[in-house]
Design an enzyme around this catalytic site. Structure first.
Site, PDB file in Angstrom:
ATOM      1  N   HIS A  29       2.534  -4.714  13.076  1.00 28.41           N
ATOM      2  CA  HIS A  29       1.511  -4.456  12.069  1.00 28.41           C
ATOM      3  C   HIS A  29       0.329  -3.784  12.756  1.00 28.41           C
ATOM      4  CE1 HIS A  29      -0.459  -5.176   8.209  1.00 28.41           C
ATOM      5  NE2 HIS A  29      -1.551  -5.439   8.910  1.00 28.41           N
ATOM      6  N   THR A  83      -9.400  -8.848   5.143  1.00 29.54           N
ATOM      7  CA  THR A  83      -8.166  -8.428   4.464  1.00 29.54           C
ATOM      8  C   THR A  83      -7.385  -9.602   3.904  1.00 29.54           C
ATOM      9  OG1 THR A  83      -6.884  -8.507   6.497  1.00 29.54           O
ATOM     10  CG2 THR A  83      -7.883  -6.387   5.924  1.00 29.54           C
ATOM     11  N   ARG A 122       0.803  -1.195   0.000  1.00 26.63           N
ATOM     12  CA  ARG A 122       0.000   0.000   0.000  1.00 26.63           C
ATOM     13  C   ARG A 122       0.856   1.275   0.000  1.00 26.63           C
ATOM     14  NH1 ARG A 122      -4.859  -0.478  -0.710  1.00 26.63           N
ATOM     15  NH2 ARG A 122      -6.154  -2.090   0.139  1.00 26.63           N
ATOM     16  N   HIS A 134      10.773   2.990  -3.630  1.00 23.14           N
ATOM     17  CA  HIS A 134      11.395   2.072  -2.676  1.00 23.14           C
ATOM     18  C   HIS A 134      11.184   2.647  -1.281  1.00 23.14           C
ATOM     19  CE1 HIS A 134      13.203  -0.075  -6.003  1.00 23.14           C
ATOM     20  NE2 HIS A 134      13.466   1.116  -6.505  1.00 23.14           N
TER      21      HIS A 134
END
Length: 166
Positions: free
Chosen positions: A25, A83, A1, A18
């Site tokens: 998380h 997800t 994302r 990059h």
């Protein structure tokens, strides 16, 4: 994302971006902006280093980008109910790295054993992934502020672990 968001921000190909997300998380994850680049130009300087229409692009608001990344999972759940599609794409990419035998640099969660002064918790940082799994960690040069953020992320995750009643 993150790569998608930055490429959208500057209307460029994702292959030129990059950048990484480090930490756990969740809400304490962060982008080490000192490492982020677009075509080898630091992402924070990119708008000012490219000639042409890029000068019309808005200034990069790193806090907004990080907030977008942290909340993207919730947006996906709200739209699709889960997800697992994004997780499946990531797992497939890791499997390709394992089966190809070509060492690839990825942000994956590994046990911290003193790296950046952190122990006994798994965090996402840069690692080399190859045929045998994680073959090594890359001790990238983080700024002092980024190390503080990584340690904060470790502490947040350790707090969650300590509060689990099994």
């Amino acid at each position: 994302r993150l790569k998608a968001r930055l490429s959208e921000y500057y209307n460029i190909s994702q292959s030129n971006v990059h950048a990484y997300v480090f930490g756990e998380h969740g809400d304490s994850s962060f982008v080490p902006w000192s490492l982020a680049n677009i075509s080898n130009i630091p992402v924070t300087d990119f708008r000012n280093k490219v000639e042409g229409d890029m000068s019309m692009a808005p200034e990069l608001n790193t806090a907004d980008v990080e907030q977008y990344i942290r909340k993207s999972g919730g947006r996906v759940i709200a739209r699709k109910g889960a997800t697992f599609y994004a997780v499946a794409v990531s797992v497939c990419h890791i499997c390709k790295c394992l089966f190809s035998g070509i060492d690839t640099t990825l942000t994956v969660s590994t046990m911290m054993n003193g790296e950046y002064g952190i122990n006994d918790v798994c965090l996402s940082t840069l690692a080399t992934v190859g045929r045998k799994g994680v073959e090594g960690k890359l001790m990238v040069p983080l700024t002092d502020d980024e190390i503080v953020k990584l340690r904060h992320s470790a502490d947040c995750l350790k707090d969650v672990i300590h509060n689990i009643n099994l």
